[in-house]
Design a protein around this motif. Structure first.
Motif, PDB file in Angstrom:
ATOM      1  N   GLN A 106      58.215  59.196  31.994  1.00  0.00           N
ATOM      2  CA  GLN A 106      57.093  59.119  31.224  1.00  0.00           C
ATOM      3  C   GLN A 106      56.470  57.957  31.096  1.00  0.00           C
ATOM      4  OE1 GLN A 106      60.188  60.683  27.918  1.00  0.00           O
ATOM      5  NE2 GLN A 106      58.354  60.107  26.878  1.00  0.00           N
ATOM      6  N   ALA A 107      54.946  58.368  31.391  1.00  0.00           N
ATOM      7  CA  ALA A 107      54.098  57.109  31.174  1.00  0.00           C
ATOM      8  C   ALA A 107      53.881  56.366  29.801  1.00  0.00           C
ATOM      9  CB  ALA A 107      52.570  57.750  31.928  1.00  0.00           C
ATOM     10  N   ALA A 108      53.818  55.023  30.069  1.00  0.00           N
ATOM     11  CA  ALA A 108      53.697  54.601  28.539  1.00  0.00           C
ATOM     12  C   ALA A 108      52.801  53.308  28.915  1.00  0.00           C
ATOM     13  CB  ALA A 108      54.956  54.078  27.913  1.00  0.00           C
ATOM     14  N   GLY A 109      51.665  53.084  28.229  1.00  0.00           N
ATOM     15  CA  GLY A 109      50.885  51.991  28.282  1.00  0.00           C
ATOM     16  C   GLY A 109      50.278  51.727  26.876  1.00  0.00           C
ATOM     17  N   VAL A 110      49.659  50.403  27.026  1.00  0.00           N
ATOM     18  CA  VAL A 110      48.798  50.159  26.006  1.00  0.00           C
ATOM     19  C   VAL A 110      47.160  49.686  26.582  1.00  0.00           C
ATOM     20  CG1 VAL A 110      48.186  48.181  24.250  1.00  0.00           C
ATOM     21  CG2 VAL A 110      50.424  48.565  25.070  1.00  0.00           C
ATOM     22  N   ASN A 111      46.071  50.212  25.998  1.00  0.00           N
ATOM     23  CA  ASN A 111      44.832  50.250  26.594  1.00  0.00           C
ATOM     24  C   ASN A 111      44.059  48.935  26.531  1.00  0.00           C
ATOM     25  OD1 ASN A 111      42.822  51.731  27.342  1.00  0.00           O
ATOM     26  ND2 ASN A 111      41.874  51.930  25.578  1.00  0.00           N
ATOM     27  N   TYR A 112      44.452  48.016  27.595  1.00  0.00           N
ATOM     28  CA  TYR A 112      43.814  46.978  27.693  1.00  0.00           C
ATOM     29  C   TYR A 112      42.806  47.194  28.841  1.00  0.00           C
ATOM     30  CZ  TYR A 112      47.189  44.420  25.117  1.00  0.00           C
ATOM     31  OH  TYR A 112      47.984  43.835  23.972  1.00  0.00           O
ATOM     32  N   ASN A 113      41.730  47.642  28.585  1.00  0.00           N
ATOM     33  CA  ASN A 113      40.571  48.535  29.517  1.00  0.00           C
ATOM     34  C   ASN A 113      40.099  47.263  30.121  1.00  0.00           C
ATOM     35  OD1 ASN A 113      39.784  47.937  26.605  1.00  0.00           O
ATOM     36  ND2 ASN A 113      37.736  48.586  27.403  1.00  0.00           N
ATOM     37  N   LEU A 114      39.880  45.963  29.410  1.00  0.00           N
ATOM     38  CA  LEU A 114      38.882  45.057  30.080  1.00  0.00           C
ATOM     39  C   LEU A 114      39.295  44.644  31.667  1.00  0.00           C
ATOM     40  CD1 LEU A 114      38.305  42.672  27.225  1.00  0.00           C
ATOM     41  CD2 LEU A 114      36.966  44.719  27.900  1.00  0.00           C
ATOM     42  N   ARG A 115      40.655  44.737  31.749  1.00  0.00           N
ATOM     43  CA  ARG A 115      41.093  44.449  33.269  1.00  0.00           C
ATOM     44  C   ARG A 115      40.771  45.355  34.293  1.00  0.00           C
ATOM     45  NH1 ARG A 115      47.545  45.131  33.950  1.00  0.00           N
ATOM     46  NH2 ARG A 115      47.560  43.616  31.955  1.00  0.00           N
ATOM     47  N   PHE A 116      40.095  46.595  33.757  1.00  0.00           N
ATOM     48  CA  PHE A 116      39.739  47.553  34.908  1.00  0.00           C
ATOM     49  C   PHE A 116      38.331  47.476  35.278  1.00  0.00           C
ATOM     50  CE2 PHE A 116      43.664  49.358  33.047  1.00  0.00           C
ATOM     51  CZ  PHE A 116      44.206  49.697  34.256  1.00  0.00           C
ATOM     52  N   TYR A 117      37.393  46.525  34.531  1.00  0.00           N
ATOM     53  CA  TYR A 117      36.171  46.317  34.742  1.00  0.00           C
ATOM     54  C   TYR A 117      35.991  45.813  36.273  1.00  0.00           C
ATOM     55  CZ  TYR A 117      34.859  46.783  30.140  1.00  0.00           C
ATOM     56  OH  TYR A 117      34.157  46.999  28.688  1.00  0.00           O
ATOM     57  N   PRO A 118      35.203  46.094  37.105  1.00  0.00           N
ATOM     58  CA  PRO A 118      34.749  45.590  38.403  1.00  0.00           C
ATOM     59  C   PRO A 118      34.951  44.071  38.667  1.00  0.00           C
ATOM     60  CG  PRO A 118      33.506  47.497  38.111  1.00  0.00           C
ATOM     61  CD  PRO A 118      33.964  47.032  36.642  1.00  0.00           C
ATOM     62  N   LEU A 119      34.195  43.305  37.600  1.00  0.00           N
ATOM     63  CA  LEU A 119      34.229  41.874  37.911  1.00  0.00           C
ATOM     64  C   LEU A 119      35.599  41.257  37.736  1.00  0.00           C
ATOM     65  CD1 LEU A 119      31.065  40.742  36.309  1.00  0.00           C
ATOM     66  CD2 LEU A 119      31.737  40.559  38.539  1.00  0.00           C
ATOM     67  N   ALA A 120      36.325  41.877  36.816  1.00  0.00           N
ATOM     68  CA  ALA A 120      37.925  41.692  36.595  1.00  0.00           C
ATOM     69  C   ALA A 120      38.956  41.814  37.805  1.00  0.00           C
ATOM     70  CB  ALA A 120      38.341  42.122  34.970  1.00  0.00           C
ATOM     71  N   GLN A 121      38.465  42.865  38.399  1.00  0.00           N
ATOM     72  CA  GLN A 121      39.165  43.336  39.495  1.00  0.00           C
ATOM     73  C   GLN A 121      38.975  42.369  40.802  1.00  0.00           C
ATOM     74  OE1 GLN A 121      41.662  46.024  40.009  1.00  0.00           O
ATOM     75  NE2 GLN A 121      41.594  46.153  37.792  1.00  0.00           N
ATOM     76  N   GLU A 122      37.830  42.009  40.923  1.00  0.00           N
ATOM     77  CA  GLU A 122      37.316  41.126  41.874  1.00  0.00           C
ATOM     78  C   GLU A 122      37.900  39.686  41.746  1.00  0.00           C
ATOM     79  OE1 GLU A 122      35.654  39.454  45.255  1.00  0.00           O
ATOM     80  OE2 GLU A 122      35.739  41.691  44.671  1.00  0.00           O
ATOM     81  N   MET A 123      38.103  39.224  40.309  1.00  0.00           N
ATOM     82  CA  MET A 123      38.583  37.853  40.278  1.00  0.00           C
ATOM     83  C   MET A 123      40.222  37.914  40.247  1.00  0.00           C
ATOM     84  SD  MET A 123      36.535  36.418  36.935  1.00  0.00           S
ATOM     85  CE  MET A 123      36.759  37.792  35.711  1.00  0.00           C
ATOM     86  N   HIS A 124      40.615  38.911  39.981  1.00  0.00           N
ATOM     87  CA  HIS A 124      42.247  39.291  40.073  1.00  0.00           C
ATOM     88  C   HIS A 124      42.443  39.331  41.583  1.00  0.00           C
ATOM     89  CE1 HIS A 124      46.358  40.888  39.925  1.00  0.00           C
ATOM     90  NE2 HIS A 124      46.032  41.716  40.928  1.00  0.00           N
ATOM     91  N   ALA A 125      41.603  39.905  42.537  1.00  0.00           N
ATOM     92  CA  ALA A 125      41.913  39.941  44.000  1.00  0.00           C
ATOM     93  C   ALA A 125      41.624  38.554  44.494  1.00  0.00           C
ATOM     94  CB  ALA A 125      40.718  40.928  44.645  1.00  0.00           C
TER      95      ALA A 125
END
Length: 218
Positions: A124-143
């Motif tokens: 079962q998939a289970a998660g909390v909706n922390y959507n900001l981490r999926f913004y392109p700039l956030a993904q770029e900073m993470h990388a």
């Protein structure tokens, strides 16, 4: 809570809560080809206009009715904070996938119980909706941090600035002084900043020291 799942045939979703963020979930799900098959709100009368506006075919009377519907494979919890725990727990025990708006619950005891339940159900998939981490700039900073482009991270600063609910006559259930929904600065918006800081740096918060103040008493 649980690991993300990539499903070729995504389950039909029931949306719990048709207020502020519920329609955003419905729109996002439609854009990725997931059917929102039903909606539950405080009353069926309140849910029906939203169902018509969002093109959702079924209105439920109770949460138990949602869980008993075998055609529903997942629930999106966009309901008030104080019922997240009850709904997430019941949905996990009923075998449904769960995506919950933050905060996941109103105490660490409740969240720990939900994390344990999710871990015991790897299918079962289970998660909390922390959507900001999926913004392109956030993904770029993470990388960039992960590649070591920034070197050793010694300090992280940031803010979450928002003027919603600023005016004297603004109202929302989040400001009710009941100890459950009234979690505005920390659990409602501060939690987004904390998740983003952890996601970008790859580090986990170990302890918190906070100074709290009310700048606009009304």
């Amino acid at each position: 809570m649980g690991a993300p799942h990539c499903l070729k045939n995504p389950p039909k979703v029931a949306l719990i809560g048709g207020g502020f963020i519920g329609p955003v979930h419905a729109e996002a799900l439609r854009r990725i080809g997931v059917e929102v098959a039903g909606i539950l709100d405080i009353t069926p009368e309140k849910a029906r206009p939203q169902a018509e506006r969002l093109g959702i075919s079924k209105v439920y009377n109770t949460f138990d009715e949602v869980l008993a519907d075998s055609s529903i494979g997942a629930v999106h919890l966009a309901s008030p904070n104080n019922i997240h725990f009850e709904h997430a727990k019941k949905a996990l025990l009923a075998g449904k996938h769960v995506l919950c708006e933050k905060p996941l619950a109103v105490s660490s005891k409740e969240t720990a119980e939900l994390v344990k339940l999710a871990a015991e159900r790897p299918n079962q998939a289970a998660g909390v909706n922390y959507n900001l981490r999926f913004y392109p700039l956030a993904q770029e900073m993470h990388a960039r941090v992960k590649r070591g482009d920034l070197g050793r991270i010694l300090s992280v600063t940031g803010s979450y600035t928002q003027d919603w609910l600023l005016l004297v006559d603004d109202y929302n259930w989040r400001v009710e002084p009941d100890g459950h929904t009234n979690l505005r600065a920390i659990a409602d918006i501060g939690t987004h900043w904390m998740d983003l800081a952890q996601f970008i740096t790859g580090r986990h918060i170990q302890s918190v020291n906070a100074d709290l103040a009310t700048f606009h008493p009304k």
